[in-house]
Design a protein around this motif. Structure first.
Motif, PDB file in Angstrom:
ATOM      1  N   ASP A 263     135.810  19.691  10.742  1.00 40.47           N
ATOM      2  CA  ASP A 263     136.835  19.833  10.215  1.00 40.47           C
ATOM      3  C   ASP A 263     135.068  19.674   8.834  1.00 40.47           C
ATOM      4  N   ARG A 264     134.517  20.328   9.171  1.00 38.14           N
ATOM      5  CA  ARG A 264     132.954  20.034   7.584  1.00 38.14           C
ATOM      6  C   ARG A 264     132.225  21.045   8.181  1.00 38.14           C
ATOM      7  N   ASP A 265     132.108  22.110   6.971  1.00 40.13           N
ATOM      8  CA  ASP A 265     131.071  22.944   6.938  1.00 40.13           C
ATOM      9  C   ASP A 265     129.399  22.542   6.249  1.00 40.13           C
ATOM     10  N   ILE A 266     128.533  21.422   6.850  1.00 41.42           N
ATOM     11  CA  ILE A 266     127.452  21.468   6.448  1.00 41.42           C
ATOM     12  C   ILE A 266     126.284  22.402   7.014  1.00 41.42           C
ATOM     13  N   ASP A 267     125.013  21.788   6.379  1.00 43.26           N
ATOM     14  CA  ASP A 267     123.831  22.997   6.331  1.00 43.26           C
ATOM     15  C   ASP A 267     122.897  22.024   7.371  1.00 43.26           C
ATOM     16  N   ARG A 268     123.013  20.091   7.291  1.00 40.70           N
ATOM     17  CA  ARG A 268     121.866  19.814   8.218  1.00 40.70           C
ATOM     18  C   ARG A 268     122.700  18.578   8.018  1.00 40.70           C
ATOM     19  N   LEU A 269     122.497  18.108   9.290  1.00 40.32           N
ATOM     20  CA  LEU A 269     123.241  16.653   9.408  1.00 40.32           C
ATOM     21  C   LEU A 269     122.121  15.463   8.899  1.00 40.32           C
ATOM     22  N   HIS A 270     123.112  14.804   8.779  1.00 45.27           N
ATOM     23  CA  HIS A 270     123.091  13.020   9.140  1.00 45.27           C
ATOM     24  C   HIS A 270     121.403  12.515   9.657  1.00 45.27           C
ATOM     25  N   THR A 271     120.959  12.123   9.028  1.00 43.66           N
ATOM     26  CA  THR A 271     119.763  11.543   9.933  1.00 43.66           C
ATOM     27  C   THR A 271     119.116  10.108   9.332  1.00 43.66           C
ATOM     28  N   ILE A 272     119.707   9.132   9.874  1.00 41.08           N
ATOM     29  CA  ILE A 272     118.834   7.213   9.886  1.00 41.08           C
ATOM     30  C   ILE A 272     117.159   7.906   9.524  1.00 41.08           C
ATOM     31  N   GLU A 273     116.671   7.808   8.304  1.00 43.40           N
ATOM     32  CA  GLU A 273     115.411   7.650   8.795  1.00 43.40           C
ATOM     33  C   GLU A 273     114.621   6.453   8.836  1.00 43.40           C
ATOM     34  N   GLY A 274     113.490   6.958   9.805  1.00 38.46           N
ATOM     35  CA  GLY A 274     112.530   5.933  10.328  1.00 38.46           C
ATOM     36  C   GLY A 274     112.689   5.236  11.759  1.00 38.46           C
ATOM     37  N   THR A 275     111.844   5.220  12.350  1.00 39.41           N
ATOM     38  CA  THR A 275     112.500   4.690  13.610  1.00 39.41           C
ATOM     39  C   THR A 275     112.673   2.677  13.870  1.00 39.41           C
TER      40      THR A 275
END
Length: 329
Positions: A263-275
Protein backbone atom coordinates in the motif's frame (compact mmCIF):
# COMPACT_ATOMS: atom_id res chain seq x y z
CA UNK A 1 -3.21 -23.21 32.98
CA UNK A 2 0.48 -24.00 33.37
CA UNK A 3 2.61 -23.19 30.28
CA UNK A 4 4.05 -26.11 28.33
CA UNK A 5 7.52 -24.51 28.44
CA UNK A 6 8.62 -21.78 30.82
CA UNK A 7 12.17 -20.39 30.71
CA UNK A 8 13.32 -18.15 33.56
CA UNK A 9 16.49 -16.07 33.41
CA UNK A 10 18.48 -18.13 30.90
CA UNK A 11 22.15 -17.21 30.52
CA UNK A 12 24.60 -18.82 28.10
CA UNK A 13 28.29 -17.96 27.95
CA UNK A 14 30.94 -18.92 25.40
CA UNK A 15 34.63 -19.28 26.16
CA UNK A 16 36.53 -16.70 24.09
CA UNK A 17 40.25 -16.13 24.63
CA UNK A 18 40.09 -17.93 27.99
CA UNK A 19 37.24 -15.68 29.19
CA UNK A 20 33.56 -16.54 29.60
CA UNK A 21 31.52 -14.07 27.54
CA UNK A 22 27.67 -13.93 27.71
CA UNK A 23 25.96 -14.71 24.41
CA UNK A 24 22.43 -14.59 25.82
CA UNK A 25 21.33 -13.43 29.27
CA UNK A 26 18.22 -12.57 31.25
CA UNK A 27 16.07 -14.46 28.74
CA UNK A 28 12.63 -15.34 30.11
CA UNK A 29 9.55 -16.49 28.18
CA UNK A 30 6.88 -19.17 28.04
CA UNK A 31 5.03 -21.19 25.42
CA UNK A 32 1.48 -22.38 26.05
CA UNK A 33 0.02 -25.64 24.82
CA UNK A 34 -0.93 -25.34 21.13
CA UNK A 35 0.69 -21.90 20.84
CA UNK A 36 3.25 -20.64 18.33
CA UNK A 37 5.88 -18.26 19.68
CA UNK A 38 7.83 -16.33 17.05
CA UNK A 39 11.38 -15.37 18.07
CA UNK A 40 12.71 -12.60 15.83
CA UNK A 41 15.77 -10.41 15.44
CA UNK A 42 18.77 -9.89 13.21
CA UNK A 43 21.47 -12.54 12.76
CA UNK A 44 23.66 -12.70 15.85
CA UNK A 45 20.90 -11.69 18.29
CA UNK A 46 20.93 -15.02 20.16
CA UNK A 47 17.84 -16.74 18.76
CA UNK A 48 19.49 -20.05 17.87
CA UNK A 49 21.71 -20.03 20.97
CA UNK A 50 18.58 -19.70 23.10
CA UNK A 51 16.92 -22.72 21.47
CA UNK A 52 20.03 -24.92 21.58
CA UNK A 53 20.65 -23.96 25.21
CA UNK A 54 17.22 -25.32 26.16
CA UNK A 55 18.11 -28.75 24.73
CA UNK A 56 21.81 -28.50 25.68
CA UNK A 57 23.02 -28.96 22.10
CA UNK A 58 26.04 -26.66 22.47
CA UNK A 59 29.58 -28.04 23.06
CA UNK A 60 30.29 -28.47 26.77
CA UNK A 61 33.96 -27.52 26.60
CA UNK A 62 33.25 -23.98 25.39
CA UNK A 63 29.77 -23.32 26.80
CA UNK A 64 28.26 -22.53 30.19
CA UNK A 65 24.46 -22.65 30.47
CA UNK A 66 22.65 -21.35 33.56
CA UNK A 67 18.99 -20.69 34.32
CA UNK A 68 16.77 -20.16 37.34
CA UNK A 69 14.65 -22.88 35.75
CA UNK A 70 13.58 -24.33 32.40
CA UNK A 71 10.25 -25.95 33.13
CA UNK A 72 8.84 -28.31 30.51
CA UNK A 73 5.49 -29.90 31.41
CA UNK A 74 6.22 -28.88 34.99
CA UNK A 75 9.64 -30.59 35.10
CA UNK A 76 12.87 -28.59 35.34
CA UNK A 77 14.88 -29.96 32.41
CA UNK A 78 17.83 -27.68 33.21
CA UNK A 79 18.62 -30.04 36.11
CA UNK A 80 18.52 -33.26 34.07
CA UNK A 81 21.59 -35.41 33.46
CA UNK A 82 22.98 -35.83 29.95
CA UNK A 83 21.24 -39.17 29.63
CA UNK A 84 17.92 -37.77 30.84
CA UNK A 85 17.99 -34.76 28.47
CA UNK A 86 18.65 -37.19 25.59
CA UNK A 87 15.31 -38.80 26.38
CA UNK A 88 13.61 -35.40 26.11
CA UNK A 89 15.18 -34.54 22.74
CA UNK A 90 13.07 -35.83 19.89
CA UNK A 91 10.61 -37.67 22.07
CA UNK A 92 9.15 -34.67 23.91
CA UNK A 93 10.77 -31.71 22.15
CA UNK A 94 11.53 -31.99 18.43
CA UNK A 95 13.88 -29.66 16.58
CA UNK A 96 14.05 -28.59 12.94
CA UNK A 97 17.49 -27.19 12.15
CA UNK A 98 18.00 -24.35 9.70
CA UNK A 99 20.24 -26.04 7.11
CA UNK A 100 18.89 -29.42 6.04
CA UNK A 101 21.91 -30.18 3.83
CA UNK A 102 24.38 -30.00 6.71
CA UNK A 103 21.98 -31.34 9.35
CA UNK A 104 21.38 -34.61 7.48
CA UNK A 105 24.15 -37.21 7.31
CA UNK A 106 25.35 -37.31 3.67
CA UNK A 107 26.52 -40.94 3.85
CA UNK A 108 23.28 -42.38 5.25
CA UNK A 109 20.03 -42.80 3.38
CA UNK A 110 17.10 -40.64 4.40
CA UNK A 111 15.26 -43.71 5.61
CA UNK A 112 18.03 -44.95 7.89
CA UNK A 113 18.30 -41.53 9.53
CA UNK A 114 14.54 -41.39 10.07
CA UNK A 115 14.56 -44.97 11.42
CA UNK A 116 16.87 -43.85 14.25
CA UNK A 117 14.14 -41.65 15.71
CA UNK A 118 11.98 -44.76 16.21
CA UNK A 119 14.75 -47.20 17.17
CA UNK A 120 16.25 -44.93 19.85
CA UNK A 121 13.01 -44.02 21.62
CA UNK A 122 10.80 -47.05 20.91
CA UNK A 123 11.24 -50.77 21.35
CA UNK A 124 10.52 -51.83 17.79
CA UNK A 125 12.07 -53.95 15.06
CA UNK A 126 13.94 -52.58 12.05
CA UNK A 127 11.01 -53.51 9.82
CA UNK A 128 8.55 -51.67 12.05
CA UNK A 129 10.84 -48.62 12.09
CA UNK A 130 10.97 -48.69 8.29
CA UNK A 131 7.18 -48.79 8.04
CA UNK A 132 6.85 -45.91 10.49
CA UNK A 133 9.47 -43.88 8.58
CA UNK A 134 7.76 -44.36 5.24
CA UNK A 135 4.48 -43.36 6.88
CA UNK A 136 6.08 -40.14 8.17
CA UNK A 137 7.51 -39.30 4.73
CA UNK A 138 4.03 -39.71 3.29
CA UNK A 139 2.51 -37.60 6.07
CA UNK A 140 4.77 -34.62 5.28
CA UNK A 141 3.86 -34.75 1.59
CA UNK A 142 6.92 -36.39 0.02
CA UNK A 143 5.92 -38.15 -3.24
CA UNK A 144 6.93 -41.82 -3.73
CA UNK A 145 7.94 -42.20 -0.05
CA UNK A 146 9.10 -45.81 -0.53
CA UNK A 147 11.59 -44.66 -3.17
CA UNK A 148 12.76 -41.60 -1.21
CA UNK A 149 13.32 -43.78 1.85
CA UNK A 150 16.28 -45.41 0.11
CA UNK A 151 17.80 -42.21 -1.32
CA UNK A 152 20.60 -40.03 0.06
CA UNK A 153 20.11 -36.35 1.03
CA UNK A 154 21.96 -35.04 -2.06
CA UNK A 155 19.41 -36.83 -4.28
CA UNK A 156 16.55 -34.77 -2.82
CA UNK A 157 15.64 -31.15 -3.51
CA UNK A 158 16.01 -28.52 -0.78
CA UNK A 159 12.28 -28.55 -0.14
CA UNK A 160 12.18 -32.34 0.18
CA UNK A 161 15.15 -32.33 2.56
CA UNK A 162 13.36 -29.80 4.75
CA UNK A 163 10.26 -32.03 4.74
CA UNK A 164 12.47 -34.89 5.89
CA UNK A 165 13.69 -32.69 8.77
CA UNK A 166 10.07 -31.97 9.71
CA UNK A 167 9.26 -35.69 9.54
CA UNK A 168 12.18 -36.42 11.90
CA UNK A 169 11.01 -33.71 14.31
CA UNK A 170 7.44 -35.08 14.32
CA UNK A 171 8.40 -38.76 14.42
CA UNK A 172 7.84 -39.19 18.18
CA UNK A 173 4.77 -36.93 18.34
CA UNK A 174 6.49 -34.32 20.57
CA UNK A 175 4.54 -31.70 22.49
CA UNK A 176 6.85 -28.90 21.30
CA UNK A 177 8.77 -28.28 18.08
CA UNK A 178 11.61 -25.79 17.88
CA UNK A 179 11.87 -24.65 14.24
CA UNK A 180 15.16 -22.80 13.73
CA UNK A 181 14.93 -20.83 10.46
CA UNK A 182 13.15 -23.77 8.74
CA UNK A 183 13.04 -22.05 5.34
CA UNK A 184 16.69 -20.94 5.06
CA UNK A 185 18.11 -21.19 1.52
CA UNK A 186 14.75 -22.17 0.00
CA UNK A 187 13.02 -20.22 -2.76
CA UNK A 188 9.85 -18.32 -1.87
CA UNK A 189 7.48 -20.92 -3.33
CA UNK A 190 9.03 -23.75 -1.31
CA UNK A 191 9.18 -21.51 1.76
CA UNK A 192 5.43 -21.02 1.55
CA UNK A 193 4.89 -24.78 1.20
CA UNK A 194 7.05 -25.57 4.24
CA UNK A 195 5.28 -22.99 6.43
CA UNK A 196 1.90 -24.26 5.27
CA UNK A 197 2.98 -27.79 6.20
CA UNK A 198 3.96 -26.64 9.70
CA UNK A 199 0.58 -24.93 10.13
CA UNK A 200 -1.19 -28.07 8.96
CA UNK A 201 0.80 -30.28 11.36
CA UNK A 202 -0.01 -27.91 14.22
CA UNK A 203 -3.74 -28.00 13.44
CA UNK A 204 -3.76 -31.79 13.21
CA UNK A 205 -1.63 -32.61 16.26
CA UNK A 206 -1.96 -29.57 18.54
CA UNK A 207 1.82 -29.33 18.82
CA UNK A 208 3.31 -26.08 20.16
CA UNK A 209 5.96 -24.34 18.05
CA UNK A 210 8.90 -22.08 18.80
CA UNK A 211 9.52 -20.46 15.42
CA UNK A 212 12.91 -18.76 15.07
CA UNK A 213 13.16 -16.44 12.09
CA UNK A 214 14.15 -12.99 10.86
CA UNK A 215 11.21 -12.91 8.44
CA UNK A 216 8.50 -10.72 9.98
CA UNK A 217 6.05 -11.75 7.26
CA UNK A 218 6.31 -15.40 8.32
CA UNK A 219 5.82 -14.41 11.97
CA UNK A 220 2.73 -12.37 11.15
CA UNK A 221 1.15 -15.40 9.47
CA UNK A 222 2.25 -18.12 11.92
CA UNK A 223 2.79 -16.78 15.44
CA UNK A 224 0.37 -16.15 18.30
CA UNK A 225 3.01 -14.25 20.29
CA UNK A 226 6.31 -12.59 19.41
CA UNK A 227 9.55 -12.30 21.35
CA UNK A 228 11.98 -9.76 19.91
CA UNK A 229 15.65 -10.34 20.71
CA UNK A 230 18.59 -8.00 20.31
CA UNK A 231 22.25 -8.67 21.18
CA UNK A 232 21.40 -11.70 23.30
CA UNK A 233 18.53 -10.18 25.29
CA UNK A 234 14.74 -10.02 25.08
CA UNK A 235 13.68 -6.43 24.41
CA UNK A 236 9.96 -6.81 23.61
CA UNK A 237 7.36 -9.52 24.16
CA UNK A 238 3.65 -9.54 23.34
CA UNK A 239 0.90 -10.87 21.10
CA UNK A 240 1.45 -10.75 17.36
CA UNK A 241 -1.54 -8.45 16.90
CA UNK A 242 -0.30 -5.96 19.51
CA UNK A 243 3.26 -5.81 18.25
CA UNK A 244 2.34 -5.39 14.59
CA UNK A 245 -0.37 -2.86 15.40
CA UNK A 246 1.74 -0.83 17.83
CA UNK A 247 5.44 -1.74 18.16
CA UNK A 248 6.95 -0.06 21.21
CA UNK A 249 10.68 -0.66 21.24
CA UNK A 250 12.66 1.47 18.74
CA UNK A 251 14.32 -1.71 17.44
CA UNK A 252 10.98 -3.43 16.83
CA UNK A 253 9.74 -0.28 15.09
CA UNK A 254 12.80 -0.39 12.84
CA UNK A 255 12.28 -4.06 11.98
CA UNK A 256 8.65 -3.49 10.99
CA UNK A 257 9.44 -0.30 9.07
CA UNK A 258 11.91 -2.23 6.92
CA UNK A 259 9.22 -4.57 5.55
CA UNK A 260 8.05 -3.74 1.99
CA UNK A 261 4.35 -2.86 1.83
CA UNK A 262 1.95 -3.08 -1.09
CA UNK A 263 0.00 0.00 0.00
CA UNK A 264 3.04 2.30 -0.10
CA UNK A 265 5.13 3.40 -3.04
CA UNK A 266 8.65 4.17 -1.79
CA UNK A 267 12.01 4.42 -3.51
CA UNK A 268 14.10 3.08 -0.64
CA UNK A 269 13.34 0.73 2.28
CA UNK A 270 13.95 1.87 5.84
CA UNK A 271 17.20 0.62 7.38
CA UNK A 272 18.47 0.53 10.96
CA UNK A 273 21.85 2.24 10.96
CA UNK A 274 24.81 0.37 12.45
CA UNK A 275 25.25 -3.30 13.32
CA UNK A 276 24.63 -5.64 16.24
CA UNK A 277 27.55 -5.35 18.72
CA UNK A 278 29.88 -8.34 19.01
CA UNK A 279 30.04 -10.42 22.20
CA UNK A 280 33.24 -8.68 23.28
CA UNK A 281 32.01 -5.13 22.60
CA UNK A 282 28.63 -5.05 24.36
CA UNK A 283 27.84 -1.58 25.79
CA UNK A 284 27.32 -1.40 29.58
CA UNK A 285 23.82 0.07 29.26
CA UNK A 286 21.10 -0.61 26.71
CA UNK A 287 22.59 -2.74 23.96
CA UNK A 288 20.65 -0.88 21.28
CA UNK A 289 21.73 2.59 22.44
CA UNK A 290 24.38 3.14 19.72
CA UNK A 291 21.71 2.65 17.01
CA UNK A 292 18.77 4.35 18.74
CA UNK A 293 17.70 7.93 17.98
CA UNK A 294 16.06 8.18 21.42
CA UNK A 295 19.18 7.18 23.41
CA UNK A 296 20.17 9.29 26.43
CA UNK A 297 23.16 9.23 28.78
CA UNK A 298 21.16 6.97 31.07
CA UNK A 299 20.67 4.46 28.22
CA UNK A 300 24.43 4.33 27.65
CA UNK A 301 25.23 3.71 31.32
CA UNK A 302 22.30 1.72 32.72
CA UNK A 303 20.62 -1.39 31.39
CA UNK A 304 16.79 -1.10 31.32
CA UNK A 305 14.69 -3.71 33.11
CA UNK A 306 11.85 -5.55 31.45
CA UNK A 307 8.79 -3.42 32.25
CA UNK A 308 5.43 -5.17 32.36
CA UNK A 309 2.36 -3.51 30.84
CA UNK A 310 -0.57 -5.93 30.83
CA UNK A 311 0.40 -8.87 28.62
CA UNK A 312 3.36 -7.00 27.15
CA UNK A 313 6.94 -6.70 28.33
CA UNK A 314 9.47 -4.19 27.06
CA UNK A 315 13.08 -3.38 27.90
CA UNK A 316 13.21 0.36 27.28
CA UNK A 317 13.31 3.41 29.57
CA UNK A 318 10.77 5.14 27.30
CA UNK A 319 8.07 2.93 28.87
CA UNK A 320 9.25 3.01 32.48
CA UNK A 321 6.52 5.43 33.51
CA UNK A 322 3.77 4.07 31.26
CA UNK A 323 2.36 1.97 34.06
CA UNK A 324 2.99 -1.50 35.48
CA UNK A 325 6.00 -2.82 37.34
CA UNK A 326 9.32 -4.35 36.36
CA UNK A 327 9.61 -8.04 35.48
CA UNK A 328 11.76 -9.71 38.10
CA UNK A 329 12.15 -12.85 35.98
Amino acid sequence: MEPLLQVKNLKTCFKINKKWVPAVEEVSFHVAQGETLGIVGESGCGKSVTSMSILRLLPKATTQIEADSILFQGKDISRLTDREITEVRGKEIGMIFQDSMTSLNPVKTVGKQLDEAFLIHQMCSSQQAKEESIGMLKKVGIPSPEKRYGEYPHQLSGGMRQRVMIAMALAQSPSLIIADEPTTALDVTIQAQIMELLKEMKEKTGVSIMLITHDMGVVADMADKIMVMYAGMVIEYGTTREIFKSPWHPYTQGLLASIPRKDRDIDRLHTIEGTVPTLSTMPPGCRFCDRCEHATDRCRKERPKMYVHGDRRIGCFLYEEKGGGSDEN
